[in-house]
Design an enzyme around this catalytic site. Structure first.
Site, mmCIF file in Angstrom:
data_model
loop_
_atom_site.group_PDB
_atom_site.id
_atom_site.type_symbol
_atom_site.label_atom_id
_atom_site.label_comp_id
_atom_site.label_asym_id
_atom_site.label_seq_id
_atom_site.Cartn_x
_atom_site.Cartn_y
_atom_site.Cartn_z
ATOM 1 N N CYS A 293 -6.234 1.724 -2.125
ATOM 2 C CA CYS A 293 -5.419 2.950 -2.224
ATOM 3 C C CYS A 293 -4.660 3.080 -3.531
ATOM 4 O O CYS A 293 -4.059 4.108 -3.797
ATOM 5 C CB CYS A 293 -4.450 3.035 -1.045
ATOM 6 S SG CYS A 293 -3.117 1.802 -1.068
ATOM 7 N N CYS B 283 0.826 -1.200 0.000
ATOM 8 C CA CYS B 283 0.000 0.000 0.000
ATOM 9 C C CYS B 283 0.863 1.254 0.000
ATOM 10 O O CYS B 283 2.070 1.202 0.221
ATOM 11 C CB CYS B 283 -0.894 0.046 1.239
ATOM 12 S SG CYS B 283 -1.973 -1.380 1.467
ATOM 13 N N CYS C 107 -2.723 -2.928 -3.464
ATOM 14 C CA CYS C 107 -3.983 -2.750 -2.740
ATOM 15 C C CYS C 107 -5.040 -2.174 -3.684
ATOM 16 O O CYS C 107 -4.768 -1.239 -4.444
ATOM 17 C CB CYS C 107 -3.757 -1.798 -1.562
ATOM 18 S SG CYS C 107 -5.251 -1.356 -0.656
ATOM 19 N N CYS D 114 -2.958 4.861 2.930
ATOM 20 C CA CYS D 114 -4.044 3.902 2.687
ATOM 21 C C CYS D 114 -5.090 3.988 3.799
ATOM 22 O O CYS D 114 -4.760 3.980 4.992
ATOM 23 C CB CYS D 114 -3.483 2.488 2.619
ATOM 24 S SG CYS D 114 -4.739 1.244 2.261
#
Length: 574
Positions: free
Chosen positions: A67, A33, A64, A37
């Site tokens: 994000c 991430c 991810c 995030c």
């Protein structure tokens, strides 16, 4: 930020200032991430940190879906650094590995492929192939979620060598098939179905149709956005009005145009690219109150308060292989990878610049969409109409005019004939034969010296081109004496953000518009053209363009400004 505990604090606070500076991965989920995030913060024992998205991907982590860490602004560190790693990262972002391989990257840098691999792996955790692979994967995701291009064509347009390689990469990085990514786009998928991308064999953007966006039935779809819709992410505050002012004042008719009124403008220009050409449109942000969350799946950074935002962009390309290169050039033009927090921290401590930084947070230093074009325009001088005359005579016409856009700016090789006036001819000869190189990985110091040595260019224009064409943020700060090394105010204390200091001084009228301080205070010989000034090729000397932000319409009247300290005008021409 070198300490892992400090990095974890940034993750815990979801600090968007560090998006793109580092990435974190969660070993229990296999996901990596960005620091901001919005997901639940993982336990420290389960977190690993990586200097790049490519390093996280190489370690087996996938991106991810909340994000979108692959869509963050790039680290400002690579714009500052002039060493092997900084130059290599900029060249990879410009697509050199995809076009020329690791060997071509190494030749441009002047090192062996093994040295390049070793240096990049040591600092970024990934070599040039892995970095280029991450770039291709991001391009493929954008195309999947914003166009209706068939997957087979899309894979090669993103730079993959085979469909199998494309499918394997998408599954590994995004934990899904290309079809699943496209289906998950939500509103982005609807846009894709309405928008036909310009590519070889596609119904739009082929040579001969003037980049017109067409529906499947062949008629223009006026309700759909033309071209590939993108969000160009940036971090921190962004002084959009100032950068659009800057570009509007210098827009060359035929190649560039600005539509709309201040606060709602669209910047449009043609692009000469490696595999073809294109038209780019970038909208001036309307402000946080009118900002809307983008459709799911499109390029989007964290956008909370002043943590960041995006510029709405549309690209129409004759060859989709140029997508990543076009995006990178627009990012450089609008200075979207800058770190306004670091700039404010350094310049805000200066007694002269502190109030200016507070007045205009997020002021950027515009780069260039085409460095060679900027070099010609700078040496040519005069108002934009001088460059427009050159475009009409030597530029390549579009197959069909698109509003005020009619031509591509002429390549240097087209401006080496005897009929082209000096010093433009000498400059273009040097660019065409490789004596001077203005690509993303050029050695900035060597290039500036080579430019300054060309007849009719000189050190002032060379410094201006180092700042804009080569994207160096540390221009105008070379110390003039050993005593300045420990200075707490003035150019020595501005490093490495001298270019931003110059823009603040220009905008406030404390430095003459377009004035470039010269390293070590070297005086400028009479007759040396200033950036954006001087007689045009084959044109009589005429009124000078007001080239600095301080003289733009609507800028403050500097007549009432306080007398600046001596260091603010160091290096001026006599």
């Amino acid at each position: 930020m070198r300490d892992d505990e400090a990095r974890y604090e940034a993750v815990t606070s979801r600090d968007a200032r560090f998006d793109g500076e580092f990435f974190f991965a969660v070993v229990t989920t296999g996901i990596y991430c960005r620091p901001s995030c919005p997901a639940v913060t993982p336990k420290r024992v389960n977190v690993r940190f990586f200097p790049s998205a490519a390093a996280a991907q190489a370690a087996g982590f996938r991106a991810c879906r909340r994000c979108r860490p692959d869509a963050v602004p790039g680290s400002a560190e690579w714009n500052v650094r002039a060493d092997l790693v900084g130059r290599a990262v900029r060249l990879i972002g410009d697509g050199v590995v995809d076009r020329e391989g690791v060997g071509g990257l190494a030749r441009r840098l002047g090192y062996s492929p093994r040295q390049v691999q070793r240096q990049l792996t040591a600092e970024l955790g990934a070599g040039p192939v892995a970095l280029a692979r991450a770039r291709r994967a991001h391009t493929a995701r954008v195309l999947l979620q914003t166009t209706a291009l068939p997957v087979t064509e899309l894979a090669f347009a993103a730079g993959f060598a085979s469909i199998r390689q494309f499918n394997d990469t998408i599954r590994q990085i995004y934990a899904g098939t290309p079809s699943e990514l496209r289906a998950a786009a939500g509103n982005g998928g609807a846009v894709a179905r309405r928008t036909t991308a310009a590519a070889p064999g596609a119904g739009a953007g082929r040579p001969g149709d003037g980049f017109a966006d067409r529906s499947a039935g062949g008629s223009a779809d006026r309700s759909a956005p033309a071209g590939i819709p993108l969000r160009l992410a940036y971090r921190g505050p962004y002084a959009a009005a100032e950068i659009f002012d800057f570009l509007q004042l210098r827009a060359v008719p035929g190649v560039e145009e600005i539509r709309g009124t201040r606060g709602e403008r669209t910047y449009r220009r043609t692009l000469r690219l490696n595999h073809g050409s294109g038209i780019a449109e970038v909208d001036e942000p309307a402000g946080p109150r009118r900002r809307r969350r983008p459709p799911a799946g499109l390029v989007c950074p964290a956008a909370r308060g002043t943590d960041g935002g995006w510029l709405e962009c549309r690209l129409r390309l004759t060859d989709l292989r140029d997508l990543s290169t076009a995006v990178q050039r627009l990012r450089r033009l609008f200075d979207l990878d800058a770190d306004p927090y670091a700039v404010a921290e350094r310049l805000g401590a200066d007694p002269l610049l502190g109030p200016l930084v507070a007045e205009r947070p997020g002021l950027r230093s515009p780069g260039a969409a085409d460095p060679e074009e900027l070099a010609v325009r700078t040496v040519l001088g005069g108002p934009p109409e001088h460059a427009a005359a050159l475009v009409r005579r030597y530029g390549k016409p579009l197959d069909a005019a698109d509003g005020g856009l009619t031509h591509l700016f002429p390549a240097p090789g087209n401006l080496t004939g005897a009929e082209v006036a000096e010093p433009v001819r000498t400059l273009c000869t040097a660019l065409a034969d490789g004596t001077v190189t203005l690509d993303a990985g050029a050695d900035r110091g060597a290039t500036e010296r080579a430019l300054a040595a060309l007849p009719g260019v000189g050190p002032r224009a060379a410094a201006y081109l180092r700042m804009r064409a080569l994207g160096d943020p540390d221009v105008g700060t070379t110390p003039g004496s050993d005593q300045e090394q420990g200075a707490t105010a003035g150019p020595a204390a501005w490093r490495p953000w001298g270019a931003y200091a110059l823009h603040h001084l220009w905008r406030a009228g404390l430095l003459p518009a377009g004035e470039m301080p010269i390293p070590n205070g070297t005086p400028i010989p009479n007759g040396t053209p200033r950036p954006d000034e001087g007689p045009g090729a084959g044109e009589p000397s005429g009124p000078r363009e007001p080239s600095g932000p301080g003289e733009m319409p609507g800028a403050e009247d500097p007549s009432g400004a306080a007398e600046p300290p001596t260091y603010a005008t160091a290096g001026r021409a006599g």
